[in-house]
Design a protein around this motif. Structure first.
Motif, short mmCIF file in Angstrom:
data_model
loop_
_atom_site.label_atom_id
_atom_site.label_comp_id
_atom_site.label_asym_id
_atom_site.label_seq_id
_atom_site.Cartn_x
_atom_site.Cartn_y
_atom_site.Cartn_z
N PRO A 137 -5.27 3.22 5.42
CA PRO A 137 -5.99 3.99 6.44
C PRO A 137 -7.48 4.12 6.16
O PRO A 137 -8.28 4.05 7.09
CB PRO A 137 -5.30 5.36 6.43
N LEU A 194 -3.30 8.98 -0.37
CA LEU A 194 -3.37 7.56 -0.72
C LEU A 194 -3.39 7.39 -2.24
O LEU A 194 -2.74 6.50 -2.79
CB LEU A 194 -4.61 6.94 -0.09
N ALA A 197 -0.07 7.86 -3.68
CA ALA A 197 0.86 6.77 -3.36
C ALA A 197 0.62 5.54 -4.22
O ALA A 197 1.57 4.86 -4.60
CB ALA A 197 0.73 6.42 -1.88
N ILE A 198 -0.64 5.23 -4.51
CA ILE A 198 -0.88 3.92 -5.11
C ILE A 198 -1.36 3.96 -6.55
O ILE A 198 -1.32 2.95 -7.22
CB ILE A 198 -1.91 3.11 -4.30
N ALA A 199 -1.83 5.10 -7.03
CA ALA A 199 -2.39 5.09 -8.38
C ALA A 199 -1.27 4.97 -9.41
O ALA A 199 -0.15 5.43 -9.17
CB ALA A 199 -3.21 6.35 -8.62
N PRO A 200 -1.56 4.35 -10.55
CA PRO A 200 -0.51 4.30 -11.59
C PRO A 200 -0.26 5.67 -12.14
O PRO A 200 -1.14 6.51 -12.24
CB PRO A 200 -1.12 3.37 -12.65
N ARG A 240 -0.12 -2.72 -8.14
CA ARG A 240 0.17 -2.89 -6.73
C ARG A 240 -0.06 -4.34 -6.35
O ARG A 240 -1.03 -4.97 -6.76
CB ARG A 240 -0.76 -1.99 -5.91
N PRO A 263 -0.26 10.52 -10.44
CA PRO A 263 1.13 10.69 -10.02
C PRO A 263 2.01 10.83 -11.25
O PRO A 263 1.70 10.27 -12.30
CB PRO A 263 1.46 9.40 -9.28
N ARG B 246 7.93 1.47 -6.18
CA ARG B 246 7.71 2.87 -5.87
C ARG B 246 7.54 3.05 -4.38
O ARG B 246 7.98 4.02 -3.81
CB ARG B 246 6.45 3.35 -6.61
N GLY B 251 3.70 -2.03 -1.32
CA GLY B 251 3.68 -2.99 -2.42
C GLY B 251 3.38 -2.37 -3.76
O GLY B 251 2.91 -3.08 -4.66
N VAL B 252 3.64 -1.08 -3.92
CA VAL B 252 3.35 -0.44 -5.21
C VAL B 252 4.59 -0.59 -6.10
O VAL B 252 5.67 -0.19 -5.73
CB VAL B 252 3.01 1.05 -5.02
#
Lengths: 462, 308
Positions: A137, A194, A197-200, A240, A263, B246, B251-252
């Motif tokens: 987004p 966001l 959702a995507i960070a390690p 990712r 996360p 995840r 695509g994570v």
């Protein structure tokens, strides 16, 4: 603080070796070194008891990259910046030439309890790669600013950044007028959901960085430059996958002391995270792009050697000549006649025996003529001429060769002269040696003086 | 009378002396310069491309051609270069020039193996074979050279790929044109992606409904297999570990879960011994995707050129 690894490191052909980490001898930061010496004496008759302690302290800083990394630290970014390819199954990664960089700082949140001991022996690395693609987004745009914008006082509302940020030496300074300056840095603001959702995750960081040792015998067969002979590198991997058919941007960010926000910790709704960007690159992910192997599979190899493909309908002799690598060229002879001659380069389709013996007087000596076909073979004549032209073109080589030959001729003539003189004067051969003394001095000593001495001796005799 | 005959005798001796072949002193800096330049010429450096490939049809786009270098052509080339300063014409100075030619080529040939390493700034390597005067190689015109300019090539003198051939030259003559020269007659040539593009990835499934997997390798040297070999199970199928995601839509990858999954699959299939401390090093080894390599097998036929 220094850690030693006793784990067996897996080998891969002896050429590539993976390690858990390269521990820096010191983590970056400010240190103070206190030395105290207490001297005490219980007391003796005649000596008063005393107890004293003396101390000295020293502060020093171990500086390391924190908000920016010099470009020379990067060895490789994969997928390459600006590249287009089938990268949908690839986890982007960065190879750093400084082998201890990911472990110079850690991602643990600073513990307010000064007595707390570092809980685990694995230092979590402070580098992470965030991958954004165009479907997200809001792909954050990097903003060029300075370190002051990471300080808690300057953060916009509802933004979190490095907790308890303490600026180290070199990141802030005062100039002569008293104004405070800050080091430049680039940062991004990532929306909170966001980011989550995507960070390690905090416990995933240690899987995503490792050490790599690469060694080769030096010449890896590259066209441009070879890798240095042995390299100890550190690698940071993203978590990712790039999405197909989109432009993907990767940011190498610092997550120093951000452990509490990674996360699976959830951020406040509407919050955003401000992170310092150490490097960013983008690439396109397109399906159906050729891989390395595909390029080579498509190579024309029906004629595996250098030859002009022969058109049907030409004679057998001509076809045979073409198969051997000859081509026909228009040839204007020195006398003005126009003819067609054969020429072939040095790149043969078969092994040829070395039959030539030098030397040849001129290019014409190498011109070969086939009376049956009436055509010249100008191959070797052209090569001879080219050699002469190349040598003439290179002034230093031409003069060196000419001078060397001239020197040889002069040497031969001088040697002959010496030999002739020795013969004439009946001197033993080898007396007149080539040396530092000039010839006439040698002659004097070797021939004239003894002759004079003999003459005078004869004169004295009655 | 006597003087004339003495003069003519002197003249004859002088002619003979001038014609006597001279020895090449390789320590002399002038001679070293000559031999270095000659080494360049023997690798066909400086030769215009039109002399090497006279007709563009010989090397169309996206093609590769293999060759062996014509020694006679090199002899003519070198002789032309050495014609400078030749004070006699015809065949009068022949022995002297011939000896110079042979000595200089032998001296340049002895240094040929180290030319490329010197250019790259590396220490000289152990020379595998003497220079017998045979060079072979390839010309390659492809767009892949533009995409992977760090492409690596290796040559082998034998079929079993045990004897590496010294790479004499691998130069980009144009962004999409490369020439490679090896010492000796190569029978196998490999091209590989640049080794720094060693990357990490997983195997995507053919259909989007299946979960992605990762083919595994031996993490330790077990069952006679070295670490790094592909791991096979009892039915000779490659062992794969499931990759937990995840967030599959974005695509994570669940890295911690993947690490556990890889560890469990390795232990279950005997790819790692139970005593090994499983760390991010073993994880990285499993995650690596190799670079691609292409092999060409060459069979250069020997034939005698018929006298024309």
């Amino acid at each position: 603080m220094p850690h030693t690894t006793t784990d067996p490191i897996p080998d891969l052909d002896g050429k590539l070796r993976f390690g858990q980490f390269y521990a820096p001898p010191w983590e970056s930061g400010d240190y103070s070194f206190n030395a105290t010496q207490s001297v005490s004496h219980a007391g003796e008759p005649g000596v008063a008891p005393f107890s004293d302690s003396f101390g000295s302290s020293l502060t020093f800083e171990v500086t390391g990259p924190r908000f920016s990394i010099p470009p020379s630290y990067f060895h490789v970014q994969y997928p390459p910046s600006g590249g287009n390819g089938e990268y949908s199954n690839v986890l982007p990664h960065v190879v750093l030439t400084v082998k201890t960089l990911p472990w110079q700082r850690n991602a643990m949140p600073p513990n307010p309890d000064p007595e707390a001991v570092v809980a685990t022996e694995t230092d979590y690395p402070w580098l992470a790669i965030l991958v954004f693609d165009s479907n997200d987004p809001a792909v954050p745009q990097p903003v060029d600013g300075d370190v002051s914008q990471l300080l808690p006082a300057n953060l916009p509302a509802n933004t979190v950044s490095y907790s308890c940020l303490q600026l180290e030496t070199g990141e802030t300074w005062q100039d002569s007028t008293g104004a405070v300056h800050y080091a430049p840095c680039t940062y991004i603001d990532v929306p909170g959901d966001l980011f989550t959702a995507i960070a390690p995750g905090y416990d995933e960081l240690r899987w995503l960085s490792h050490a790599r040792e690469y060694s080769s015998d030096g010449d890896s067969g590259k066209a441009i430059r070879a890798l240095p002979p042995a390299a100890e590198l550190s690698v940071v991997v993203a978590n990712r996958l790039p999405a197909q058919g989109s432009k993907t941007t990767c940011f190498l960010v610092s997550v120093e002391s951000m452990g509490a926000y990674l996360p699976p910790a959830r951020l406040a709704p509407g919050a955003s995270v401000r992170l310092a960007v150490l490097s960013n690159w983008s690439f396109g992910v397109l399906p159906d792009r050729s891989t390395f192997k595909d390029y080579f599979d498509q190579l024309h190899i029906s004629l595996p050697t250098l030859q002009v493909p022969s058109a049907p309908g030409i004679g057998a002799a001509a076809a045979d000549a073409l198969k051997r690598g000859y081509t026909a060229f228009a040839h204007q002879t020195r006398q003005g006649a126009q003819t067609v001659s054969w020429y072939r380069g040095p790149l043969l389709p078969y092994l040829n025996a070395a039959t030539f013996s030098p030397s040849f007087g001129s290019a014409d000596d190498l011109l070969r003529y086939n009376p049956q076909t009436g055509m010249f073979d100008a191959t070797y004549a052209a090569a001879w001429q080219l050699g002469q032209l190349l040598a003439l073109n290179d002034k230093s080589f031409a003069t060196a060769l000419y001078n060397w030959k001239l020197g040889q001729t002069r040497e031969a003539a001088n040697a002959l002269e010496r030999e002739a003189l020795e013969q004439q004067l009946s001197l033993p051969p080898g007396t007149l040696l080539r040396g530092d003394t000039p010839m006439h001095v040698q002659l004097m000593q070797a021939a004239i003086k003894p002759a004079l001495a003999r003459a005078l001796a004869n004169q004295d005799k009655p | 009378m006597k003087r004339t005959s003495r003069n003519s005798e002197m003249a004859a001796r002088l002619r003979e002396a001038l014609r006597a072949p001279a020895t090449l002193d390789v320590e002399d800096p002038t001679v070293r310069e000559i031999v270095d330049w000659l080494g360049r010429l023997m690798c066909l450096e400086g030769v215009p491309f039109g002399y090497l490939v006279p007709d563009p049809q010989m090397l169309p786009d996206e093609s590769i051609r293999f060759f062996s270098v014509d020694d006679n052509w090199i002899t003519s080339l070198v002789d032309g270069a050495f014609s400078i300063g030749r004070s006699t014409t015809g065949t009068q100075g022949n022995d002297k020039e011939a000896k110079l030619h042979r000595d200089a080529r032998a001296a340049a040939g002895a240094k040929l193996h180290h030319r490329r390493r010197r250019k790259l700034g590396l220490a000289p390597a152990v020379v595998p074979s003497r220079y017998e005067g045979v060079l072979s190689g390839f010309v390659l015109r492809t767009a892949a050279l533009e995409v992977w300019p760090g492409m690596e090539t290796r040559g082998y003198l034998d079929e079993a790929m045990q004897q590496p051939a010294t790479l004499l030259r691998f130069d980009l003559l144009a962004p999409t044109l490369a020439i490679g020269l090896f010492v000796g007659t190569v029978q196998n040539i490999t091209f590989a992606e640049p080794s720094e593009t060693l990357h990490f990835g997983i195997d995507l499934p053919n259909s989007p409904h299946d979960a992605p997997t990762k083919g595994l390798r031996y993490a330790d040297s077990l069952e006679g297999k070295p670490a790094g070999d592909t791991l096979f199970d009892k039915d000779r199928n490659p062992v794969t570990a499931p990759v937990p995601m995840r967030d599959a839509a974005r695509g994570v990858v669940d890295i911690a879960g993947l690490a556990t999954s890889v560890q469990k699959t390795l232990l279950d299939n005997g790819g790692m011994s139970a005593q090994t401390n499983y760390t991010n090093a073993q994880f990285a080894l499993e995650l690596v995707e190799g670079v691609q390599q292409v092999l060409f097998r060459i069979d250069l036929a020997e034939s005698k050129e018929k006298a024309r």
